[in-house]
Design a protein around this motif. Structure first.
Motif, PDB file in Angstrom:
ATOM      1  N   PRO A 170      -3.189  -2.195   1.290  1.00 53.94           N
ATOM      2  CA  PRO A 170      -2.159  -1.026   0.629  1.00 53.94           C
ATOM      3  C   PRO A 170      -2.001  -1.217  -0.880  1.00 53.94           C
ATOM      4  O   PRO A 170      -1.424  -0.148  -1.424  1.00 53.94           O
ATOM      5  CB  PRO A 170      -0.960  -1.265   1.428  1.00 53.94           C
ATOM      6  CG  PRO A 170      -1.032  -2.447   1.919  1.00 53.94           C
ATOM      7  CD  PRO A 170      -2.368  -2.985   1.981  1.00 53.94           C
ATOM      8  N   GLU A 268      -2.569  -0.324   7.003  1.00 49.82           N
ATOM      9  CA  GLU A 268      -2.837  -1.163   6.075  1.00 49.82           C
ATOM     10  C   GLU A 268      -3.479  -2.335   6.193  1.00 49.82           C
ATOM     11  O   GLU A 268      -3.182  -2.913   7.297  1.00 49.82           O
ATOM     12  CB  GLU A 268      -1.525  -1.206   5.155  1.00 49.82           C
ATOM     13  CG  GLU A 268      -0.386  -1.821   5.911  1.00 49.82           C
ATOM     14  CD  GLU A 268       0.957  -1.931   4.908  1.00 49.82           C
ATOM     15  OE1 GLU A 268       1.699  -2.783   5.101  1.00 49.82           O
ATOM     16  OE2 GLU A 268       1.169  -1.003   4.075  1.00 49.82           O
ATOM     17  N   PHE A 308       5.239   0.885   6.510  1.00 49.69           N
ATOM     18  CA  PHE A 308       4.571   2.004   5.799  1.00 49.69           C
ATOM     19  C   PHE A 308       3.139   1.718   6.284  1.00 49.69           C
ATOM     20  O   PHE A 308       2.213   1.165   5.718  1.00 49.69           O
ATOM     21  CB  PHE A 308       4.424   1.889   4.280  1.00 49.69           C
ATOM     22  CG  PHE A 308       4.168   3.081   3.417  1.00 49.69           C
ATOM     23  CD1 PHE A 308       3.515   4.007   4.014  1.00 49.69           C
ATOM     24  CD2 PHE A 308       4.663   3.327   2.122  1.00 49.69           C
ATOM     25  CE1 PHE A 308       3.151   5.262   3.244  1.00 49.69           C
ATOM     26  CE2 PHE A 308       4.413   4.560   1.388  1.00 49.69           C
ATOM     27  CZ  PHE A 308       3.785   5.365   1.916  1.00 49.69           C
ATOM     28  N   ASN A 311      -3.006   4.019   5.583  1.00 50.47           N
ATOM     29  CA  ASN A 311      -3.310   4.315   4.233  1.00 50.47           C
ATOM     30  C   ASN A 311      -3.676   5.732   4.040  1.00 50.47           C
ATOM     31  O   ASN A 311      -4.521   6.343   4.981  1.00 50.47           O
ATOM     32  CB  ASN A 311      -4.463   3.414   3.975  1.00 50.47           C
ATOM     33  CG  ASN A 311      -4.372   2.108   3.876  1.00 50.47           C
ATOM     34  OD1 ASN A 311      -3.592   1.400   2.962  1.00 50.47           O
ATOM     35  ND2 ASN A 311      -4.989   1.167   4.708  1.00 50.47           N
ATOM     36  N   GLU A 312      -2.983   6.444   3.311  1.00 51.79           N
ATOM     37  CA  GLU A 312      -3.300   7.996   3.214  1.00 51.79           C
ATOM     38  C   GLU A 312      -4.556   8.362   2.572  1.00 51.79           C
ATOM     39  O   GLU A 312      -5.359   7.521   2.037  1.00 51.79           O
ATOM     40  CB  GLU A 312      -2.315   8.658   2.139  1.00 51.79           C
ATOM     41  CG  GLU A 312      -0.556   8.455   2.742  1.00 51.79           C
ATOM     42  CD  GLU A 312      -0.196   7.073   1.923  1.00 51.79           C
ATOM     43  OE1 GLU A 312      -0.743   5.835   1.963  1.00 51.79           O
ATOM     44  OE2 GLU A 312       0.906   7.175   1.000  1.00 51.79           O
ATOM     45  N   TYR A 441       2.698  -0.305  -3.640  1.00 49.81           N
ATOM     46  CA  TYR A 441       1.743  -0.076  -2.469  1.00 49.81           C
ATOM     47  C   TYR A 441       1.546   1.513  -2.281  1.00 49.81           C
ATOM     48  O   TYR A 441       2.231   2.386  -2.555  1.00 49.81           O
ATOM     49  CB  TYR A 441       2.187  -0.690  -1.192  1.00 49.81           C
ATOM     50  CG  TYR A 441       2.495  -2.160  -1.400  1.00 49.81           C
ATOM     51  CD1 TYR A 441       1.563  -3.039  -1.287  1.00 49.81           C
ATOM     52  CD2 TYR A 441       3.713  -2.648  -1.620  1.00 49.81           C
ATOM     53  CE1 TYR A 441       1.763  -4.335  -1.275  1.00 49.81           C
ATOM     54  CE2 TYR A 441       4.084  -4.060  -2.068  1.00 49.81           C
ATOM     55  CZ  TYR A 441       2.879  -4.916  -1.674  1.00 49.81           C
ATOM     56  OH  TYR A 441       3.071  -6.324  -1.955  1.00 49.81           O
ATOM     57  N   HIS A 442       0.469   1.705  -1.531  1.00 50.71           N
ATOM     58  CA  HIS A 442       0.173   3.041  -0.851  1.00 50.71           C
ATOM     59  C   HIS A 442      -0.052   4.164  -2.073  1.00 50.71           C
ATOM     60  O   HIS A 442       0.642   5.265  -1.903  1.00 50.71           O
ATOM     61  CB  HIS A 442       1.250   3.597  -0.052  1.00 50.71           C
ATOM     62  CG  HIS A 442       1.103   2.707   1.399  1.00 50.71           C
ATOM     63  ND1 HIS A 442       0.216   3.388   2.608  1.00 50.71           N
ATOM     64  CD2 HIS A 442       1.559   1.596   1.794  1.00 50.71           C
ATOM     65  CE1 HIS A 442       0.376   2.474   3.451  1.00 50.71           C
ATOM     66  NE2 HIS A 442       1.038   1.513   3.025  1.00 50.71           N
ATOM     67  N   ASN A 444      -2.277   6.846  -3.666  1.00 53.55           N
ATOM     68  CA  ASN A 444      -3.405   7.438  -3.384  1.00 53.55           C
ATOM     69  C   ASN A 444      -3.633   8.815  -4.180  1.00 53.55           C
ATOM     70  O   ASN A 444      -4.235   9.784  -3.834  1.00 53.55           O
ATOM     71  CB  ASN A 444      -3.335   8.034  -1.988  1.00 53.55           C
ATOM     72  CG  ASN A 444      -2.518   9.020  -1.540  1.00 53.55           C
ATOM     73  OD1 ASN A 444      -1.227   9.073  -2.297  1.00 53.55           O
ATOM     74  ND2 ASN A 444      -2.709  10.159  -0.718  1.00 53.55           N
TER      75      ASN A 444
END
Lengths: 465, 392
Positions: A170, A268, A308, A311-312, A441-442, A444
């Motif tokens: 992530p 993730e 979370f 992963n988007e 993190y995360h 995108n």
């Protein structure tokens, strides 16, 4: 088995004993030939003998002498010429001695949707553990009627399933919340890889263990020295969670958790615990170290998003990239712009491509297998304009934007930071909107490559601040 | 075909049959590509759930002898049968491995330790990586940064409007929600070069020291050098940032809180279009400001190259023990943690058992915090040269 180094040494000896070809001269020549061929108005008969390609006119040594016997390289290795296609690491992303660290995948050299096992990104919290499979045990305990232990051989008796999924850290892109940092696709997006995994649905194992109705959470614990642990909702376990031992047709590599790792498709990478030794079921989550102190995304309001999971939706242009520029491409050439798209939320449904950094888009084309929670290739055929410039005279900025079947679309850099639908004059006013720039993190948001007048490709971001 | 099959399986009710006649058509209508199931049974992560249905999950075919249709919302896991592999765990085995510790105290052992004991342990086993008073360094995390409650306020220091402002500080006292994590992690994963060597009492003392360097209180009591931490007191620790995390995952509503949180894309910086809504295709950006690299990070190992050539032969370079010392050892040996190179007085007590013994300890690591070979990847012979350089 011979080491890579030994083989390289031998091959290089072969080249050096071959004194017939002045390599520099031949590169100059082939360069000239390409230039003429590219002009493509000169009939072949007009070319002079002096322009003959020595690669064609002379027998290469490999075409005359014996190659290796089949007894060589019983576990095959890449060509010695491919030595630059390798994982890479940097001090920034490591503890002092590279035991809590990451080595990232050369996405710029990736072909198709499968990452070879030797190039699969490698992240550990206490170094790569080397486990004796005969001594490996899996314990399943907690809120089950029947707590059990399994050997590897016993685990492999369950009916197998094979699935192709990416695994993404992530923190992929996480160093670039405030500005671009890497002029490199490998480091900007290479904290991920994609493989075909073989193992067992965890629910298949649980069927006879009698999961108690109060069980809401599962702890997965690694047997490495950091005992990497994470809490997973039982709902995911009963959906598509797997214990896997096979990776692209062979055993997991040690870097991927040999002999067995957890695979939570789309979620993730940190949750996909490697070297797993224990699964425990409980009514409450655990608060393991890597789900609180790290792997939590701090927002501008001072609160951090925990747990979370997915992963988007995300994408990147792969060809060209900073590592694979258009410096040998000229005006009028028709080229394929190719890229990757992926989503841990579902299946990629569409990728759009922009030539002006995400202001205007055209639809690109998906190609090949389109699988859930998997790398997906996309492509767009393009005729190179003069000076790599758009009609308005500005340099091309290539930006891709993916969508998935859950309805998610990648945000712009501004949208991810300040919130979707927030007007520029209101940026930063509502601290509950947007992720800010401290999440780690995360990330995108769309990724942009600016193409210079001579075809170099540089990482940029289109953003207000 | 995969895509087409996927639609057939998952989205038939939402897509007109004309859209299912080929991949091309399916792509043309892709904004109608919701499979709808995240509405029917919302996936906990905000994504799409692919049930077992009609012998398939998504594009994958299932063995009908093993699997049947699933419906997680009704507790149907899609399994026809189970298998009795493995054997029951013994109580001793469970005791040996089931050692996790939860915030509610489940798993937390009896025991106790003092701050000053923790300090001595820290200096011996932890400081070489985590620095003086948990200040961090060399790629190892900081553990403290001052008064926890004050540092916690910095979590709102978001540099989104001013990239050069001071950012947030995430250390134990300012960020970690529960102390149970601290005990569990220290006992089972630390010290990093060789974990699982600390007793419960030692762990209590180290946790106490962590509270001390983070300037914390336990139930109103200031944690000073003479503070003693035991199980009862441990359970009274309230971390300053306990309520700093979303969604709220504890208790009977925890799972549903997570599901609700991830249904709203705004909660996590995402964009989820309504069914049938087109993404922006023209004039989408509110800015044309291009931020380019400013030098950036370039210390890649190995250096970046996409050449197809044979690797250059590495010239045999003479090994430089001083350079190796500077790179691998100086972090501790030049900072007062361990004897510095060339300081005969400080090395004398270590050399009483002879150079061979020193070398052996240095290669294998010691209980006192010296990691094997200082954490370097030098060969035994190279490392020997470094040790000889240091004790000279």
């Amino acid at each position: 088995m011979k080491s890579h180094k030994q083989i390289l040494k031998n091959s290089s000896d072969v080249i050096q004993t071959d004194g017939k070809i002045d390599r520099r001269a031949f590169f100059r020549k082939t360069g000239a030939i390409s230039a003429i061929a590219a002009a493509s108005v000169v009939a072949p008969s007009v070319l002079q003998a002096s322009q003959d390609d020595p690669n064609i006119m002379h027998h290469p040594q490999w075409g005359q002498i014996w190659g290796d016997p089949v007894s060589e390289n019983l576990y095959g290795l890449p060509s010695a010429y491919e030595h630059n296609n390798t994982r890479r690491y940097t001090k920034l992303l490591a503890s002092g001695n590279y035991r809590a660290a990451i080595a990232v995948t050369p996405i710029h050299e990736s072909e198709g949707i499968i990452t070879p096992n030797g190039l699969f990104f490698s992240r550990s919290h206490g170094g790569t553990a080397h486990i004796d499979p005969n001594k490996w045990r899996l314990m399943i305990n907690g809120l089950v009627e029947k707590p059990i232990v399994l050997t590897l051989e016993q685990l492999k008796r369950y009916p197998r399933v094979t699935r192709t999924h990416f695994i993404e850290c992530p923190a992929n892109g996480g160093q670039e919340w405030r500005r671009p940092q890497y002029n490199s696709l490998q480091f900007a997006k290479g904290f991920m890889s994609c493989a075909e995994w073989t193992g067992v649905y965890i629910k298949t194992i649980l069927k006879d263990l009698g999961l108690k109705p109060t069980a809401k959470w599962m702890l997965a614990e690694g047997s490495d020295n950091s005992e990497m642990g994470r809490s997973v909702p039982v709902e995911k376990v009963l959906d598509d969670a797997m214990l896997v031992w096979g990776q692209n047709g062979e055993a997991l590599r040690p870097e991927q958790g040999y002999p067995v790792r957890l695979l939570l498709p789309g979620w993730e990478g940190n949750l996909c615990v490697k070297w797993v030794k224990r699964l425990e079921f409980s009514d409450e989550p655990w608060y393991a170290k890597e789900e609180t102190s790290k792997y939590t995304a701090l927002k501008p309001n001072g609160k951090a998003v925990q747990h979370f999971y997915a992963n988007e939706v995300n994408s990147t242009v792969v060809i060209p990239s900073p590592e694979k520029p258009w410096t040998s491409i000229k005006e009028g050439d028709e080229v394929e712009i190719e890229g990757l798209a992926w989503s841990g939320m579902g299946t990629i449904t569409r990728v759009d491509l922009s030539f002006d950094g995400g202001n205007n888009y055209v639809k690109a084309n998906l190609k090949g297998l389109i699988l859930p929670k998997c790398w997906t290739r996309w492509s767009y055929m393009y005729t190179i304009p003069k000076g790599f410039k758009n009609k308005d005279g500005k340099q091309i900025i290539l930006t891709s934007r993916a969508m998935d079947d859950a309805g998610f679309v990648q945000p712009s850099v501004d949208q991810e930071i300040f919130g979707y639908g927030v007007a520029k004059e209101d940026y930063g006013k509502d601290k509950d909107k947007g992720m800010g720039v401290e999440s780690v993190y995360h990330r995108n948001a769309i990724e942009s490559w600016e193409v210079s007048e001579n075809g170099e490709v540089n990482h940029v971001q289109i953003r207000t601040i | 075909m995969f895509k087409l099959e996927l639609y057939k399986t998952l989205a038939a009710t939402l897509l007109a049959t004309t859209m299912l006649t080929g991949i091309a058509q399916a792509q043309e209508s892709d904004t109608a590509a919701y499979n709808g199931l995240w509405n029917a049974k919302k996936d906990i992560s905000g994504g799409v759930h692919y049930p077992f249905k009609d012998g398939k999950t998504g594009p994958y075919v299932l063995n009908p002898q093993v699997y049947e249709d699933s419906d997680i919302s009704k507790g149907k896991d899609g399994l026809k049968k189970g298998f009795n592999n493995g054997r029951l765990a013994t109580s001793n085995e469970l005791q040996a491995w089931d050692k996790d510790i939860r915030p509610d105290g489940i798993g937390l052992p009896e025991g106790s330790g003092y701050v000053d004991e923790g300090e001595a342990l820290y200096e011996a086993k932890c400081m070489s990586c985590h620095g003086d008073f948990g200040s961090g360094g060399g790629g190892y995390p900081a553990l403290a940064a001052g008064k926890a409650k004050e540092i916690k306020r910095m979590l709102k220091n978001n540099r989104w409007l001013n990239p050069t402002a001071e950012g947030p500080t995430r250390v134990i006292g300012s960020y970690w929600p529960y102390a149970s994590t601290l005990f569990w992690y220290i006992r089972d994963a630390m010290p990093h070069p060789k974990s699982k060597v600390l007793s419960n009492d030692e762990t209590y003392s180290l946790v106490a020291y962590m509270l001390y360097i983070n300037n914390m209180k336990v139930k109103g009591e200031i944690v000073n050098e003479t503070f003693k931490l035991d199980r009862e007191k441990f359970l009274q620790i309230e971390m300053p940032n306990k309520n700093g995390f979303i969604p709220y995952i504890d208790g009977s509503d925890g799972i549903e809180n997570i599901r609700t949180f991830f249904q709203n894309a705004q909660n996590f910086g995402g964009i989820r279009l309504a069914k049938g809504e087109e993404p922006c295709m023209q004039n989408c950006q509110q800015t044309d400001n291009i931020v380019r690299l400013n030098g950036g990070i370039t210390d890649f190992e190995p250096a970046m190259s996409v050449e197809r050539n044979l690797p250059q032969k590495v010239e045999a370079v003479s090994f430089d023990p001083k350079a190796a010392y500077d790179n691998n050892c100086a972090m501790c040996h030049e900072t007062g943690v361990a004897p510095p190179a060339g300081n005969k007085v400080k090395w004398t007590p270590y050399l009483k058992k002879g150079l061979a013994a020193v070398l052996q300890s240095a290669i294998n690591g010691t209980e006192n915090g010296m990691p094997p070979k200082g954490g370097s990847s030098l060969s035994d012979d190279e490392f020997k040269q470094v040790v000889e350089f240091m004790v000279k």
